[in-house]
Design a protein around this motif. Structure first.
Motif, PDB file in Angstrom:
ATOM      1  N   ASN A   1      -8.035  -6.677   2.631  1.00  0.00           N
ATOM      2  CA  ASN A   1      -7.342  -7.177   1.441  1.00  0.00           C
ATOM      3  C   ASN A   1      -7.738  -6.398   0.196  1.00  0.00           C
ATOM      4  O   ASN A   1      -6.951  -6.244  -0.737  1.00  0.00           O
ATOM      5  N   ALA A   2      -8.959  -5.888   0.185  1.00  0.00           N
ATOM      6  CA  ALA A   2      -9.455  -5.153  -0.983  1.00  0.00           C
ATOM      7  C   ALA A   2      -9.109  -3.672  -0.937  1.00  0.00           C
ATOM      8  O   ALA A   2      -8.986  -3.029  -1.970  1.00  0.00           O
ATOM      9  N   ASN A   3      -8.948  -3.127   0.264  1.00  0.00           N
ATOM     10  CA  ASN A   3      -8.731  -1.685   0.401  1.00  0.00           C
ATOM     11  C   ASN A   3      -7.729  -1.426   1.510  1.00  0.00           C
ATOM     12  O   ASN A   3      -7.944  -1.810   2.663  1.00  0.00           O
ATOM     13  N   SER A   4      -6.617  -0.771   1.167  1.00  0.00           N
ATOM     14  CA  SER A   4      -5.576  -0.497   2.153  1.00  0.00           C
ATOM     15  C   SER A   4      -5.955   0.613   3.112  1.00  0.00           C
ATOM     16  O   SER A   4      -5.379   0.738   4.187  1.00  0.00           O
ATOM     17  N   GLY A   5      -6.918   1.442   2.730  1.00  0.00           N
ATOM     18  CA  GLY A   5      -7.309   2.559   3.568  1.00  0.00           C
ATOM     19  C   GLY A   5      -6.508   3.821   3.320  1.00  0.00           C
ATOM     20  O   GLY A   5      -6.891   4.903   3.774  1.00  0.00           O
ATOM     21  N   LEU A   6      -5.407   3.716   2.590  1.00  0.00           N
ATOM     22  CA  LEU A   6      -4.577   4.890   2.340  1.00  0.00           C
ATOM     23  C   LEU A   6      -5.288   5.934   1.492  1.00  0.00           C
ATOM     24  O   LEU A   6      -5.052   7.130   1.650  1.00  0.00           O
ATOM     25  N   ASN A   7      -6.174   5.488   0.591  1.00  0.00           N
ATOM     26  CA  ASN A   7      -6.875   6.453  -0.255  1.00  0.00           C
ATOM     27  C   ASN A   7      -7.758   7.379   0.578  1.00  0.00           C
ATOM     28  O   ASN A   7      -7.877   8.576   0.295  1.00  0.00           O
ATOM     29  N   ILE A   8      -8.369   6.825   1.631  1.00  0.00           N
ATOM     30  CA  ILE A   8      -9.220   7.655   2.504  1.00  0.00           C
ATOM     31  C   ILE A   8      -8.362   8.649   3.278  1.00  0.00           C
ATOM     32  O   ILE A   8      -8.713   9.832   3.415  1.00  0.00           O
ATOM     33  N   VAL A   9      -7.221   8.173   3.775  1.00  0.00           N
ATOM     34  CA  VAL A   9      -6.312   9.063   4.502  1.00  0.00           C
ATOM     35  C   VAL A   9      -5.790  10.154   3.583  1.00  0.00           C
ATOM     36  O   VAL A   9      -5.714  11.328   3.969  1.00  0.00           O
TER      37      VAL A   9
ATOM     38  N   ILE B   1       0.834   2.999  10.619  1.00  0.00           N
ATOM     39  CA  ILE B   1       0.292   1.733  10.109  1.00  0.00           C
ATOM     40  C   ILE B   1       0.678   0.642  11.101  1.00  0.00           C
ATOM     41  O   ILE B   1       1.858   0.306  11.241  1.00  0.00           O
ATOM     42  N   THR B   2      -0.306   0.090  11.802  1.00  0.00           N
ATOM     43  CA  THR B   2      -0.035  -0.832  12.892  1.00  0.00           C
ATOM     44  C   THR B   2      -1.230  -1.738  13.142  1.00  0.00           C
ATOM     45  O   THR B   2      -2.347  -1.454  12.691  1.00  0.00           O
ATOM     46  N   ASP B   3      -0.993  -2.815  13.896  1.00  0.00           N
ATOM     47  CA  ASP B   3      -2.102  -3.660  14.333  1.00  0.00           C
ATOM     48  C   ASP B   3      -2.657  -3.191  15.677  1.00  0.00           C
ATOM     49  O   ASP B   3      -3.567  -3.793  16.239  1.00  0.00           O
ATOM     50  N   GLY B   4      -2.067  -2.108  16.198  1.00  0.00           N
ATOM     51  CA  GLY B   4      -2.654  -1.425  17.354  1.00  0.00           C
ATOM     52  C   GLY B   4      -2.381  -2.025  18.704  1.00  0.00           C
ATOM     53  O   GLY B   4      -2.845  -1.507  19.711  1.00  0.00           O
TER      54      GLY B   4
ATOM     55  N   ALA C   1       0.838  -1.207   0.000  1.00  0.00           N
ATOM     56  CA  ALA C   1       0.000   0.000   0.000  1.00  0.00           C
ATOM     57  C   ALA C   1       0.873   1.258   0.000  1.00  0.00           C
ATOM     58  O   ALA C   1       0.574   2.242  -0.697  1.00  0.00           O
ATOM     59  N   ILE C   2       1.963   1.241   0.791  1.00  0.00           N
ATOM     60  CA  ILE C   2       2.860   2.404   0.844  1.00  0.00           C
ATOM     61  C   ILE C   2       3.517   2.621  -0.511  1.00  0.00           C
ATOM     62  O   ILE C   2       3.686   3.759  -0.960  1.00  0.00           O
ATOM     63  N   SER C   3       3.877   1.533  -1.188  1.00  0.00           N
ATOM     64  CA  SER C   3       4.477   1.647  -2.517  1.00  0.00           C
ATOM     65  C   SER C   3       3.510   2.321  -3.491  1.00  0.00           C
ATOM     66  O   SER C   3       3.911   3.176  -4.299  1.00  0.00           O
ATOM     67  N   GLN C   4       2.240   1.958  -3.420  1.00  0.00           N
ATOM     68  CA  GLN C   4       1.231   2.599  -4.266  1.00  0.00           C
ATOM     69  C   GLN C   4       1.059   4.069  -3.908  1.00  0.00           C
ATOM     70  O   GLN C   4       0.867   4.918  -4.788  1.00  0.00           O
ATOM     71  N   LEU C   5       1.162   4.359  -2.614  1.00  0.00           N
ATOM     72  CA  LEU C   5       1.079   5.749  -2.172  1.00  0.00           C
ATOM     73  C   LEU C   5       2.214   6.574  -2.769  1.00  0.00           C
ATOM     74  O   LEU C   5       1.991   7.682  -3.284  1.00  0.00           O
TER      75      LEU C   5
END
Length: 348
Positions: free
Chosen positions: A278-286, A196-199, A118-122
């Protein structure tokens, strides 16, 4: 500045040690084969024109030419001019969890690799914003200082693994504090972090660190990777899975996504919390939220007018190959007949 347009061709240089080893093995086999004919001096007299040194010379020329050809195929380019470019952007720091729990496979292929993808796509979608990377587990380290060199960012990203931080844990607060120290607040640019973490934070007060960042006008966004059901943490040895981590009672440890912690950190940092799938990294929303940030003009020095330099290496390789071709394996007749140190007997 030197760069290669096609770095994948440089893998061909790995063949050089293999070729050298093969040549040495063949040379030893030839010596043993000649020794089987009889005495070495007698064999030399039987083959007066055969040179033992010229095959080595021909091989050395071939290896050097091969190396030049491989580097030429990678297309070395030289930046001939440094330019100062005006850019308009913001500072973005990625805080990536590299604790062992990030190897859990409730995201494909695992949490860490999913996050790296996801970071690479960012990075591919960035233009003039500056980016930095911090990795953390029980401690936090700067993996990549703030830069506009996206190629370097992807290179550093590819090297990230769970063995980078020797102390296990999930010190999100320490990572946020280190991110604050890494920013240059004098440039007046808008700043944000993406955690980016599992919290599963057990080391420090991450919420307090996010509050401090918000007070400095730094937005802290959180992307949770994993699932509420969780998954066991694999033990990786020599690149292969060797079971799962267990607790003191011998039960398999299941790592679960702590969404409450992620939401608390994002709320304290005036950012957004998104759960990755798996379908959405969430980075687009951020990034949509970050798109509302104000960009500021800044100066950036960069190399322009890169010129190809493969021609010189190619020419050298061809010259060496032609030279190697015309060198015979036989001794020179004239040189063989030239005996400078032979003492002639006087006739009486």
């Amino acid at each position: 500045m030197l760069r290669f347009a096609h770095t994948e061709f440089l893998w061909g240089l790995l063949a050089i040690p293999l070729l050298i080893l093969l040549f040495i093995m063949v040379s030893r086999w030839k010596r043993k084969a000649l020794a089987a004919f009889g005495d070495k001096n007698v064999v030399k007299l039987m083959m007066p024109e055969v040179s033992l040194s010229k095959p080595w010379l021909k091989f050395i020329l071939f290896i050097i030419a091969y190396g030049f050809l491989i580097v030429a195929a990678a297309d070395p380019q030289v930046g001939s001019k440094m330019e100062e470019v005006k850019r308009k952007g913001a500072d973005l720091m990625i805080l990536l969890d590299v604790s062992n729990s990030m190897l859990s496979q409730d995201l494909s292929p695992n949490r860490l690799e999913n996050a790296k993808r996801a970071i690479s796509q960012l990075i591919d979608n960035l233009h003039d914003d500056r980016i930095g990377i911090i990795v953390f587990a029980g401690q936090a380290y700067v993996q990549l200082p703030i830069t506009t060199d996206y190629s370097a960012a992807k290179l550093f990203l590819n090297t990230i693994n769970t063995n980078m931080v020797p102390t296990q844990g999930t010190a999100i607060g320490a990572a946020i504090d280190l991110g604050m120290q890494s920013f240059d607040f004098k440039n007046g640019m808008s700043k944000a972090m993406i955690v980016i973490t599992d919290g599963e934070n057990h080391e420090d007060d991450a919420v307090s660190a996010a509050n401090h960042a918000r007070d400095k006008d730094v937005t802290v966004n959180v992307i949770g990777v994993g699932s509420e059901e969780g998954a066991p943490i694999p033990i990786i040895k020599d690149g292969k899975q060797a079971g799962f981590h267990t607790d003191s009672a011998g039960k398999v440890v299941v790592s679960k996504l702590d969404e409450n912690m992620g939401r608390e950190i994002a709320a304290a940092g005036n950012g957004v919390y998104v759960r990755a799938t798996n379908a959405n990294s969430g980075l687009n929303i951020v990034m949509e939220q970050m798109g509302k940030m104000q960009r500021k003009m800044y100066d950036s020095k960069t190399f322009k007018d890169f010129e190809d330099r493969f021609q010189f290496l190619l020419a050298l390789a061809l010259i060496l190959l032609v030279l190697e071709f015309f060198i015979s394996n036989r001794k020179s007749v004239r040189l063989s007949n030239l005996k400078l140190f032979e003492v002639k007997e006087k006739q009486v």
